[in-house]
Design a protein around this motif. Structure first.
Motif, short mmCIF file in Angstrom:
data_model
loop_
_atom_site.label_atom_id
_atom_site.label_comp_id
_atom_site.label_asym_id
_atom_site.label_seq_id
_atom_site.Cartn_x
_atom_site.Cartn_y
_atom_site.Cartn_z
N LEU A 26 -13.64 -26.29 181.69
CA LEU A 26 -15.02 -26.44 182.15
C LEU A 26 -15.10 -26.17 183.45
O LEU A 26 -16.16 -25.58 183.75
CB LEU A 26 -15.36 -27.78 181.25
CG LEU A 26 -16.74 -28.06 181.75
CD1 LEU A 26 -17.88 -27.07 180.88
CD2 LEU A 26 -17.57 -29.45 181.44
N ALA A 27 -14.21 -26.89 184.38
CA ALA A 27 -14.35 -26.60 185.83
C ALA A 27 -14.33 -25.07 185.98
O ALA A 27 -15.12 -24.76 187.10
CB ALA A 27 -13.63 -27.29 186.40
N ARG A 28 -13.63 -24.43 185.26
CA ARG A 28 -13.30 -22.77 185.81
C ARG A 28 -14.71 -22.03 185.42
O ARG A 28 -15.17 -21.27 186.24
CB ARG A 28 -12.22 -22.34 185.00
CG ARG A 28 -12.08 -20.77 185.31
CD ARG A 28 -10.53 -20.42 184.56
NE ARG A 28 -10.42 -20.60 183.29
CZ ARG A 28 -9.81 -21.42 182.59
NH1 ARG A 28 -9.04 -22.33 183.26
NH2 ARG A 28 -9.77 -21.52 181.18
N ASP A 33 -15.80 -26.08 190.09
CA ASP A 33 -16.21 -27.35 190.53
C ASP A 33 -15.63 -28.82 189.44
O ASP A 33 -16.31 -28.70 188.37
CB ASP A 33 -17.75 -27.45 190.50
CG ASP A 33 -18.48 -28.67 191.30
OD1 ASP A 33 -17.47 -29.61 191.39
OD2 ASP A 33 -19.35 -28.58 191.73
N VAL A 34 -14.44 -29.03 189.85
CA VAL A 34 -14.06 -30.22 189.13
C VAL A 34 -14.63 -31.34 189.15
O VAL A 34 -14.96 -31.95 187.70
CB VAL A 34 -12.75 -30.49 189.60
CG1 VAL A 34 -11.93 -31.76 188.82
CG2 VAL A 34 -11.82 -29.28 189.66
N ARG A 38 -16.60 -33.32 185.40
CA ARG A 38 -16.33 -34.48 185.21
C ARG A 38 -17.63 -34.99 185.00
O ARG A 38 -17.59 -36.08 184.16
CB ARG A 38 -15.47 -35.26 186.28
CG ARG A 38 -14.23 -34.79 186.39
CD ARG A 38 -13.37 -35.51 187.57
NE ARG A 38 -11.81 -34.97 187.50
CZ ARG A 38 -11.08 -35.37 188.59
NH1 ARG A 38 -11.58 -35.96 189.79
NH2 ARG A 38 -9.74 -35.04 188.43
N ARG A 39 -18.51 -34.86 185.52
CA ARG A 39 -19.84 -35.35 185.46
C ARG A 39 -20.48 -34.73 183.98
O ARG A 39 -21.11 -35.81 183.23
CB ARG A 39 -20.91 -34.64 186.48
CG ARG A 39 -20.81 -35.54 187.97
CD ARG A 39 -21.87 -34.81 188.92
NE ARG A 39 -23.19 -35.06 188.52
CZ ARG A 39 -24.07 -34.28 188.95
NH1 ARG A 39 -24.08 -33.57 189.91
NH2 ARG A 39 -25.22 -34.69 188.74
N VAL A 40 -20.31 -33.63 183.80
CA VAL A 40 -20.58 -33.23 182.36
C VAL A 40 -20.04 -33.97 181.25
O VAL A 40 -20.70 -34.29 180.27
CB VAL A 40 -20.48 -31.52 182.36
CG1 VAL A 40 -20.60 -31.31 180.77
CG2 VAL A 40 -21.37 -30.79 183.21
N GLU A 65 -28.26 -29.48 178.45
CA GLU A 65 -27.93 -30.44 179.38
C GLU A 65 -27.12 -30.26 180.31
O GLU A 65 -27.21 -30.89 181.51
CB GLU A 65 -27.11 -31.60 178.15
CG GLU A 65 -26.51 -32.63 178.91
CD GLU A 65 -25.93 -33.68 177.83
OE1 GLU A 65 -25.51 -34.88 178.25
OE2 GLU A 65 -25.75 -33.43 176.62
N LEU A 66 -26.15 -29.41 180.08
CA LEU A 66 -25.37 -28.70 181.47
C LEU A 66 -26.57 -28.06 182.35
O LEU A 66 -26.08 -28.20 183.36
CB LEU A 66 -24.59 -27.50 180.97
CG LEU A 66 -23.02 -28.03 180.19
CD1 LEU A 66 -22.41 -26.77 179.46
CD2 LEU A 66 -22.52 -28.78 180.96
#
Length: 292
Positions: A26-28, A33-34, A38-40, A65-66
Motif C-alpha cells: 500500500l505504501a508503494r 509514504d509508509v 498506516r493511516r489508511v 475513503e483513500l
C-alpha cells in the motif's frame, strides 16, 4: 520423522509477515509514504471495529475513503490516479486470493487433519520470497477428535447448505440446531431459531446481526443470550469459532463479507462422506457417495 517428544525440528521460512506485506504494498502505491499507508489501514480497522456493513458499500468505497485520507480536492494531493486505482484493485484482489487459500488450508486442517492453528492472525502468516504463503507460530495449536470433527462438520455443512442451495433449502433451522446440540451446545430454552443464529455467528457470519441493527458481534451475542441464554459451549468449538472470527475480520479489512461456512463446506462434506477417515464410503449400490 525428525521430531520426537524431546526434539522439535522446524523449517526456516524466508519471507515477510502478511500484515507487513500489505502495508508495504500500500505504501508503494501511495508513493512510498509508509505513514500514509498506516493511516489508511488504521481507518479500515476503525471501520471494522465500528462494524459498518461493507456488503452494502459501492465498489468504489475503498478508493473514495483513500481519496479522503490523502486529501481529496487538494491540488497537491488530488483524487487517486487511474494507475493507483488499478494498483489498489490488484493489491486487494491478490490479498483476497491469499485469504481464500488460507481459508481452504485451515478447513483441511480442521476437518481432515483434526490439527490446526487456532491463532491465524496476519502476524502469523508469511508471504514467502517465492510468493507462497507460510504458516508460523503454532503455539495455539488445537486438536479435534474424530467425533468432534464430524459433529462440527455437520454444523458447517448445514450452514453452508443454506447459502449454497438457498432456493432448494429455504429453511434448515432445525437441522442446524440439531447439529449444534450434537456438537455439545446447550441453551436454557432449547430455542431452535436462536440456536441456529448462534451457529451462524460462531461459524459463518454476523451479517444477520447487522441486519437486525446490532453494530458489533459482541452486541449481537448479548442479544442472542437475552433471547435464550447459552448455558454450555463445548471446548472444541471455541477456537474454531475464534478462527472464523479472525478470518472474517481480515476479510472485512479487504472489503469482503466472508462466510466461513461457505469456504469450509467442501471440507466438512468430505469429512462426513469419508467418516473422518479420508477414504470414500460406499452405499448399497457400491458407488462412492458424492460430495456436492
Amino acid at each position: 520423522e525428525l521430531c520426537s517428544k524431546n526434539l522439535l525440528v522446524m523449517e526456516y521460512l524466508s519471507g515477510k509477515k502478511l500484515a507487513d506485506s500489505i502495508e508495504e504494498n500500500l505504501a508503494r502505491i501511495l508513493g512510498g509514504d509508509v505513514q500514509m499507508a498506516r493511516r489508511v489501514l488504521k481507518a479500515k480497522q476503525r471501520t471494522l471495529f465500528e462494524s459498518k456493513d461493507i456488503s452494502k458499500q459501492k465498489k468504489q468505497g475503498f478508493l473514495r475513503e483513500l481519496s479522503e485520507i490523502v486529501g481529496e480536492g487538494n491540488d497537491n494531493n488530488s483524487n487517486l490516479t487511474i494507475t493507483k486505482a488499478l494498483q489498489l484493485l490488484y493489491m486487494t484482489r491478490d490479498a483476497r486470493k491469499k485469504l481464500s487459500l488460507l481459508l481452504d488450508a485451515t478447513g483441511h486442517q480442521i476437518f481432515a487433519d483434526g490439527l490446526y492453528n487456532g491463532d491465524p492472525h496476519p502476524g502469523n502468516i508469511l508471504v514467502l520470497d517465492c510468493g507462497r504463503l507460510g504458516l508460523i507460530d503454532y503455539g495455539q495449536t488445537r486438536t479435534l477428535t474424530k467425533r468432534d470433527r464430524l459433529a462440527l462438520a455437520s454444523v458447517v455443512a448445514a450452514l453452508g447448505k443454506h447459502h449454497h442451495h438457498q432456493q432448494d433449502h429455504p429453511d434448515n433451522t432445525r437441522e442446524i440446531s440439531h447439529a449444534m446440540q450434537t456438537l455439545g451446545f446447550r441453551s436454557r430454552g432449547s430455542d431452535d431459531d436462536n440456536m441456529a443464529r448462534f451457529a451462524a455467528l460462531y461459524f459463518d457470519s454476523d451479517a444477520e446481526g447487522r441486519k437486525l441493527g446490532y453494530p458489533t458481534p459482541q452486541k449481537y451475542l448479548m442479544h442472542l443470550n437475552s433471547v435464550d441464554p447459552m448455558v454450555e459451549v463445548p471446548d472444541p468449538a471455541v477456537f474454531v469459532a475464534r478462527t472464523s472470527f479472525l478470518f472474517r475480520g481480515l476479510g472485512a479489512l479487504l472489503q469482503q463479507q466472508l462466510r466461513t461456512s461457505v469456504h469450509w463446506r467442501k471440507h466438512a462434506l468430505l469429512a462426513i462422506a469419508t467418516d473422518g477417515e479420508g477414504r470414500a464410503l460406499y452405499n448399497l449400490g457400491l458407488t462412492p457417495i458424492s460430495v456436492k
